[in-house]
Design an enzyme around this catalytic site. Structure first.
Site, PDB file in Angstrom:
ATOM      1  N   ILE A  11       0.824  -1.230   0.000  1.00 21.65           N
ATOM      2  CA  ILE A  11       0.000   0.000   0.000  1.00 21.65           C
ATOM      3  C   ILE A  11       0.849   1.266   0.000  1.00 21.65           C
ATOM      4  O   ILE A  11       0.401   2.325  -0.445  1.00 21.65           O
ATOM      5  CB  ILE A  11      -0.999  -0.008   1.185  1.00 21.65           C
ATOM      6  CG1 ILE A  11      -2.108   1.040   0.970  1.00 21.65           C
ATOM      7  CG2 ILE A  11      -0.271   0.223   2.531  1.00 21.65           C
ATOM      8  CD1 ILE A  11      -3.320   0.868   1.828  1.00 21.65           C
ATOM      9  N   GLN A  83       9.682  -6.810  -4.439  1.00 17.69           N
ATOM     10  CA  GLN A  83      10.892  -6.080  -4.796  1.00 17.69           C
ATOM     11  C   GLN A  83      10.663  -5.810  -6.274  1.00 17.69           C
ATOM     12  O   GLN A  83      10.798  -6.703  -7.108  1.00 17.69           O
ATOM     13  CB  GLN A  83      12.122  -6.952  -4.538  1.00 17.69           C
ATOM     14  CG  GLN A  83      13.469  -6.226  -4.637  1.00 17.69           C
ATOM     15  CD  GLN A  83      13.730  -5.571  -5.986  1.00 17.69           C
ATOM     16  OE1 GLN A  83      13.388  -4.383  -6.193  1.00 17.69           O
ATOM     17  NE2 GLN A  83      14.313  -6.294  -6.903  1.00 17.69           N
ATOM     18  N   SER A 125       3.410  -9.222 -14.327  1.00 16.76           N
ATOM     19  CA  SER A 125       4.089  -8.163 -15.076  1.00 16.76           C
ATOM     20  C   SER A 125       4.392  -8.538 -16.519  1.00 16.76           C
ATOM     21  O   SER A 125       4.717  -9.685 -16.832  1.00 16.76           O
ATOM     22  CB  SER A 125       5.403  -7.851 -14.360  1.00 16.76           C
ATOM     23  OG  SER A 125       6.280  -7.138 -15.196  1.00 16.76           O
ATOM     24  N   GLU A 127       7.018  -7.876 -17.841  1.00 18.58           N
ATOM     25  CA  GLU A 127       8.419  -8.320 -17.861  1.00 18.58           C
ATOM     26  C   GLU A 127       8.509  -9.827 -18.072  1.00 18.58           C
ATOM     27  O   GLU A 127       9.538 -10.337 -18.495  1.00 18.58           O
ATOM     28  CB  GLU A 127       9.112  -7.941 -16.553  1.00 18.58           C
ATOM     29  CG  GLU A 127       9.546  -6.497 -16.470  1.00 18.58           C
ATOM     30  CD  GLU A 127      10.627  -6.131 -17.473  1.00 18.58           C
ATOM     31  OE1 GLU A 127      11.738  -6.638 -17.358  1.00 18.58           O
ATOM     32  OE2 GLU A 127      10.333  -5.349 -18.397  1.00 18.58           O
ATOM     33  N   TYR A 149      14.063 -10.613 -11.464  1.00 20.05           N
ATOM     34  CA  TYR A 149      12.733 -10.085 -11.139  1.00 20.05           C
ATOM     35  C   TYR A 149      11.670 -10.786 -11.983  1.00 20.05           C
ATOM     36  O   TYR A 149      10.644 -11.253 -11.456  1.00 20.05           O
ATOM     37  CB  TYR A 149      12.697  -8.568 -11.404  1.00 20.05           C
ATOM     38  CG  TYR A 149      11.294  -7.992 -11.422  1.00 20.05           C
ATOM     39  CD1 TYR A 149      10.628  -7.674 -10.239  1.00 20.05           C
ATOM     40  CD2 TYR A 149      10.622  -7.765 -12.632  1.00 20.05           C
ATOM     41  CE1 TYR A 149       9.333  -7.149 -10.255  1.00 20.05           C
ATOM     42  CE2 TYR A 149       9.335  -7.246 -12.658  1.00 20.05           C
ATOM     43  CZ  TYR A 149       8.696  -6.939 -11.468  1.00 20.05           C
ATOM     44  OH  TYR A 149       7.415  -6.434 -11.490  1.00 20.05           O
TER      45      TYR A 149
HETATM   46  P1  NDP Z   1       6.467  -0.059  -5.753  1.00 19.40           P
HETATM   47  O1  NDP Z   1       7.902  -0.454  -5.799  1.00 19.40           O
HETATM   48  O2  NDP Z   1       6.104   1.386  -5.818  1.00 19.40           O
HETATM   49  O3  NDP Z   1       5.830  -0.649  -4.401  1.00 19.40           O
HETATM   50  C1  NDP Z   1       6.199  -1.900  -3.894  1.00 19.40           C
HETATM   51  C2  NDP Z   1       5.523  -2.108  -2.563  1.00 19.40           C
HETATM   52  O4  NDP Z   1       5.896  -3.391  -2.046  1.00 19.40           O
HETATM   53  C3  NDP Z   1       5.921  -1.088  -1.475  1.00 19.40           C
HETATM   54  O5  NDP Z   1       4.787  -0.751  -0.729  1.00 19.40           O
HETATM   55  C4  NDP Z   1       6.902  -1.888  -0.617  1.00 19.40           C
HETATM   56  O6  NDP Z   1       6.970  -1.453   0.722  1.00 19.40           O
HETATM   57  C5  NDP Z   1       6.247  -3.259  -0.671  1.00 19.40           C
HETATM   58  N1  NDP Z   1       7.138  -4.344  -0.275  1.00 19.40           N
HETATM   59  C6  NDP Z   1       8.347  -4.651  -0.787  1.00 19.40           C
HETATM   60  N2  NDP Z   1       8.855  -5.732  -0.178  1.00 19.40           N
HETATM   61  C7  NDP Z   1       7.938  -6.117   0.752  1.00 19.40           C
HETATM   62  C8  NDP Z   1       7.877  -7.166   1.692  1.00 19.40           C
HETATM   63  N3  NDP Z   1       8.874  -8.052   1.830  1.00 19.40           N
HETATM   64  N4  NDP Z   1       6.787  -7.275   2.483  1.00 19.40           N
HETATM   65  C9  NDP Z   1       5.774  -6.380   2.383  1.00 19.40           C
HETATM   66  N5  NDP Z   1       5.779  -5.355   1.510  1.00 19.40           N
HETATM   67  C10 NDP Z   1       6.848  -5.224   0.700  1.00 19.40           C
HETATM   68  O7  NDP Z   1       5.735  -0.885  -6.890  1.00 19.40           O
HETATM   69  P2  NDP Z   1       4.465  -0.468  -7.815  1.00 19.40           P
HETATM   70  O8  NDP Z   1       3.434   0.153  -6.976  1.00 19.40           O
HETATM   71  O9  NDP Z   1       4.956   0.223  -9.030  1.00 19.40           O
HETATM   72  O10 NDP Z   1       3.988  -1.899  -8.319  1.00 19.40           O
HETATM   73  C11 NDP Z   1       3.059  -2.680  -7.565  1.00 19.40           C
HETATM   74  C12 NDP Z   1       3.197  -4.147  -7.941  1.00 19.40           C
HETATM   75  O11 NDP Z   1       2.913  -4.309  -9.323  1.00 19.40           O
HETATM   76  C13 NDP Z   1       4.596  -4.739  -7.743  1.00 19.40           C
HETATM   77  O12 NDP Z   1       4.433  -6.071  -7.372  1.00 19.40           O
HETATM   78  C14 NDP Z   1       5.234  -4.651  -9.120  1.00 19.40           C
HETATM   79  O13 NDP Z   1       6.233  -5.617  -9.269  1.00 19.40           O
HETATM   80  C15 NDP Z   1       4.021  -4.924  -9.985  1.00 19.40           C
HETATM   81  N6  NDP Z   1       4.040  -4.344 -11.314  1.00 19.40           N
HETATM   82  C16 NDP Z   1       4.242  -2.993 -11.457  1.00 19.40           C
HETATM   83  C17 NDP Z   1       4.174  -2.416 -12.694  1.00 19.40           C
HETATM   84  C18 NDP Z   1       4.417  -0.958 -12.890  1.00 19.40           C
HETATM   85  O14 NDP Z   1       4.635  -0.572 -14.038  1.00 19.40           O
HETATM   86  N7  NDP Z   1       4.334  -0.147 -11.850  1.00 19.40           N
HETATM   87  C19 NDP Z   1       3.860  -3.225 -13.891  1.00 19.40           C
HETATM   88  C20 NDP Z   1       3.616  -4.635 -13.602  1.00 19.40           C
HETATM   89  C21 NDP Z   1       3.697  -5.157 -12.358  1.00 19.40           C
HETATM   90  P3  NDP Z   1       8.038  -0.332   1.223  1.00 19.40           P
HETATM   91  O15 NDP Z   1       7.378   0.987   0.991  1.00 19.40           O
HETATM   92  O16 NDP Z   1       8.205  -0.678   2.644  1.00 19.40           O
HETATM   93  O17 NDP Z   1       9.276  -0.515   0.391  1.00 19.40           O
HETATM   94  P1  GDR Z   2      11.058  -1.771 -16.151  1.00 19.34           P
HETATM   95  O1  GDR Z   2      11.129  -0.230 -15.734  1.00 19.34           O
HETATM   96  O2  GDR Z   2      12.368  -2.438 -16.027  1.00 19.34           O
HETATM   97  O3  GDR Z   2      10.371  -1.826 -17.475  1.00 19.34           O
HETATM   98  O4  GDR Z   2      10.127  -2.361 -14.994  1.00 19.34           O
HETATM   99  P2  GDR Z   2      12.319   0.814 -15.724  1.00 19.34           P
HETATM  100  O5  GDR Z   2      11.671   2.147 -15.763  1.00 19.34           O
HETATM  101  O6  GDR Z   2      13.288   0.556 -14.625  1.00 19.34           O
HETATM  102  O7  GDR Z   2      13.094   0.538 -17.113  1.00 19.34           O
HETATM  103  C1  GDR Z   2      12.465   0.738 -18.365  1.00 19.34           C
HETATM  104  C2  GDR Z   2      13.511   0.703 -19.482  1.00 19.34           C
HETATM  105  O8  GDR Z   2      14.320   1.871 -19.411  1.00 19.34           O
HETATM  106  C3  GDR Z   2      15.664   1.494 -19.617  1.00 19.34           C
HETATM  107  N1  GDR Z   2      16.566   2.500 -19.025  1.00 19.34           N
HETATM  108  C4  GDR Z   2      16.671   2.791 -17.716  1.00 19.34           C
HETATM  109  N2  GDR Z   2      15.985   2.315 -16.646  1.00 19.34           N
HETATM  110  C5  GDR Z   2      16.269   2.837 -15.431  1.00 19.34           C
HETATM  111  N3  GDR Z   2      15.571   2.422 -14.375  1.00 19.34           N
HETATM  112  N4  GDR Z   2      17.241   3.770 -15.258  1.00 19.34           N
HETATM  113  C6  GDR Z   2      17.974   4.275 -16.312  1.00 19.34           C
HETATM  114  O9  GDR Z   2      18.840   5.120 -16.134  1.00 19.34           O
HETATM  115  C7  GDR Z   2      17.673   3.764 -17.598  1.00 19.34           C
HETATM  116  N5  GDR Z   2      18.132   4.026 -18.843  1.00 19.34           N
HETATM  117  C8  GDR Z   2      17.465   3.252 -19.693  1.00 19.34           C
HETATM  118  C9  GDR Z   2      15.771   0.117 -18.960  1.00 19.34           C
HETATM  119  O10 GDR Z   2      16.946  -0.562 -19.399  1.00 19.34           O
HETATM  120  C10 GDR Z   2      14.462  -0.489 -19.423  1.00 19.34           C
HETATM  121  O11 GDR Z   2      14.607  -1.029 -20.702  1.00 19.34           O
HETATM  122  C11 GDR Z   2       8.963  -1.701 -14.567  1.00 19.34           C
HETATM  123  C12 GDR Z   2       8.767  -2.018 -13.072  1.00 19.34           C
HETATM  124  O12 GDR Z   2       7.685  -1.254 -12.574  1.00 19.34           O
HETATM  125  C13 GDR Z   2       8.447  -3.480 -12.873  1.00 19.34           C
HETATM  126  O13 GDR Z   2       8.100  -3.719 -11.505  1.00 19.34           O
HETATM  127  C14 GDR Z   2       7.257  -3.860 -13.766  1.00 19.34           C
HETATM  128  O14 GDR Z   2       6.963  -5.217 -13.636  1.00 19.34           O
HETATM  129  C15 GDR Z   2       7.552  -3.513 -15.220  1.00 19.34           C
HETATM  130  O15 GDR Z   2       7.842  -2.131 -15.302  1.00 19.34           O
HETATM  131  C16 GDR Z   2       6.381  -3.813 -16.130  1.00 19.34           C
END
Ligand code: NDP
Ligand code: GDR
Length: 333
Positions: A11, A83, A125, A127, A149
């Site tokens: 959350i 993570q 995801s 990914e 991941y």
């Molecule tokens: P964030 O990284 O913003 O949030 C991750 C959350 O997970 C945080 O609240 C974090 O808590 C919590 N968390 C991490 N480790 C643990 C643990 N061991 N126990 C309990 N809580 C934990 O991610 P997003 O909101 O962007 O994404 C939400 C979910 O959707 C994730 O699972 C992500 O992998 C997945 N996802 C995201 C996408 C995206 O584009 N955003 C696309 C596809 C999938 P804390 O604040 O304490 O670190």
């Molecule tokens: P992604 O997101 O790996 O798609 O995962 P991210 O924004 O980290 O990377 C997207 C693309 O950008 C390229 N890139 C860089 N990325 C980062 N972070 N930093 C840089 O400086 C940089 N330069 C280029 C990366 O190589 C990559 O190709 C996100 C996360 O939210 C996951 O948890 C989720 O599952 C997927 O999106 C869908």
């Protein structure tokens, strides 16, 4: 009528905050699982803290999940905790597996052993498609994960499907493509760019160091995507859905638009830094969300240019506020 109750893991993250807001507007009693941290990390939910209830727990600690379910008695559980940063998954592969993969089993087991009949949403995801086997990607596209991941998420996806098939649980896996917002973590490329643009705009830095500019992603707005999560749990039968915008853009294009939104030329500021290039890359993602459209009636509202502008404008304002607090004068136009 009694209020529906939801438990959201993750959350404090980007999606958790938007989902909590959405469920509150729908009249839910919202509970959020939070882990113990050494400093306060509730910035994204600060504005709704008085309307939600937080419960202590961690995806690596089974007993805390059992207690959280007993305490909150949820009708719906959204497993957003993970993570979630692909880049860190190479340096912390075991922790990534513990949380992002096995954490899902721990939560499913906690549901099963407590006898809870909560509906379950797993945050899968795009990914998982990794080295893509077909474009665009839909629910039938084969997976080929390219990072620790993505491998962990693939486990989380299949264990969700398996618990549905083994125990008849109402468990859905949402295969979501990248979704962003002003609340996106700063380590992800879109927010790193919008924050960098804002700092360059206000004269605080003069370059932005990035990795691979050629990779292409299907980027949408997080606020739109949490609606799809909720819709999945409102159907008669549990199923898996791809959720994406149906457009793909390169990191380079994102830079061009983001710097452009601040009246800057990206080529003057962006520098390639090998430190940000990944050991294995996902080159191209493009989602085909026709099933979600047909069955859930879901479609994204915010367009790609609107998303980029929203993030840049928000960061320009945020950085200006930071500067004022430090007694510095931000750029005013
Ligand atoms: P964030 O990284 O913003 O949030 C991750 C959350 O997970 C945080 O609240 C974090 O808590 C919590 N968390 C991490 N480790 C643990 C643990 N061991 N126990 C309990 N809580 C934990 O991610 P997003 O909101 O962007 O994404 C939400 C979910 O959707 C994730 O699972 C992500 O992998 C997945 N996802 C995201 C996408 C995206 O584009 N955003 C696309 C596809 C999938 P804390 O604040 O304490 O670190
Ligand atoms: P992604 O997101 O790996 O798609 O995962 P991210 O924004 O980290 O990377 C997207 C693309 O950008 C390229 N890139 C860089 N990325 C980062 N972070 N930093 C840089 O400086 C940089 N330069 C280029 C990366 O190589 C990559 O190709 C996100 C996360 O939210 C996951 O948890 C989720 O599952 C997927 O999106 C869908």
């Amino acid at each position: 009528m009694t209020k529906k109750s939801a438990l959201i893991t993750g959350i404090t993250g980007q999606d958790g905050s938007y989902l909590a807001e959405l469920l509150l507007t729908k009249g839910y009693e919202v509970h959020g699982l939070v882990r113990r941290t050494s400093s306060i990390n509730t910035a994204r939910i600060e504005h709704i803290l008085d309307k939600i209830q937080l419960v202590q727990g961690d995806l690596t600690d089974e007993s805390s999940l059992v207690s959280a379910i007993r305490q909150t008695k949820p009708d719906e559980i959204y497993n957003l905790a993970a993570q979630s940063f692909v880049g860190s998954s190479w340096s912390q592969p075991i922790f990534t597996a513990e949380t992002t993969a096995i954490g899902v089993t721990r939560l499913l087991e906690a549901i099963r052993t407590t006898g809870s009949d909560a509906k379950f949403y797993q945050a899968s995801s795009s990914e998982m498609f990794g080295k893509v086997q077909a474009t665009p990607q839909n629910e039938k596209t084969p997976f080929y994960p390219r990072s620790p991941y993505a491998v962990a998420k693939l486990y989380g996806h299949w264990i969700t499907v398996n618990y549905r098939e083994s125990f008849g649980m109402y468990a859905c896996s949402g295969i979501l493509f990248n979704h962003e917002s002003p609340r996106r973590g700063i380590e992800f490329v879109t927010r790193k760019i919008s924050d960098g643009v804002a700092r360059i705009y206000h004269g605080l830095q003069d370059e932005l160091r990035l990795g691979n500019l050629d990779s292409k992603r299907d980027w949408g707005f997080a606020g739109d995507y949490v609606e799809a999560m909720w819709l999945m749990l409102q159907q008669e039968k549990p199923d898996d859905y791809v959720v994406g915008s149906g457009e793909t853009h390169s990191v380079r294009e994102f830079c061009e638009l983001a710097f452009g939104a601040a009246g800057l030329d990206w080529e003057k500021y962006v520098k390639i830094d090998p430190r940000f290039v990944r050991p294995a890359e996902v080159d191209l993602l493009l989602g085909d969300a026709s099933k979600a459209k047909k069955v859930l009636g879901w479609k994204p509202k915010v367009t790609f240019p609107e998303l980029v502008k929203m993030m840049v404008e928000s960061d320009i304002e945020l950085v200006a506020g930071e500067m004022k607090r430090k007694g510095k004068i931000p750029r005013s136009n």
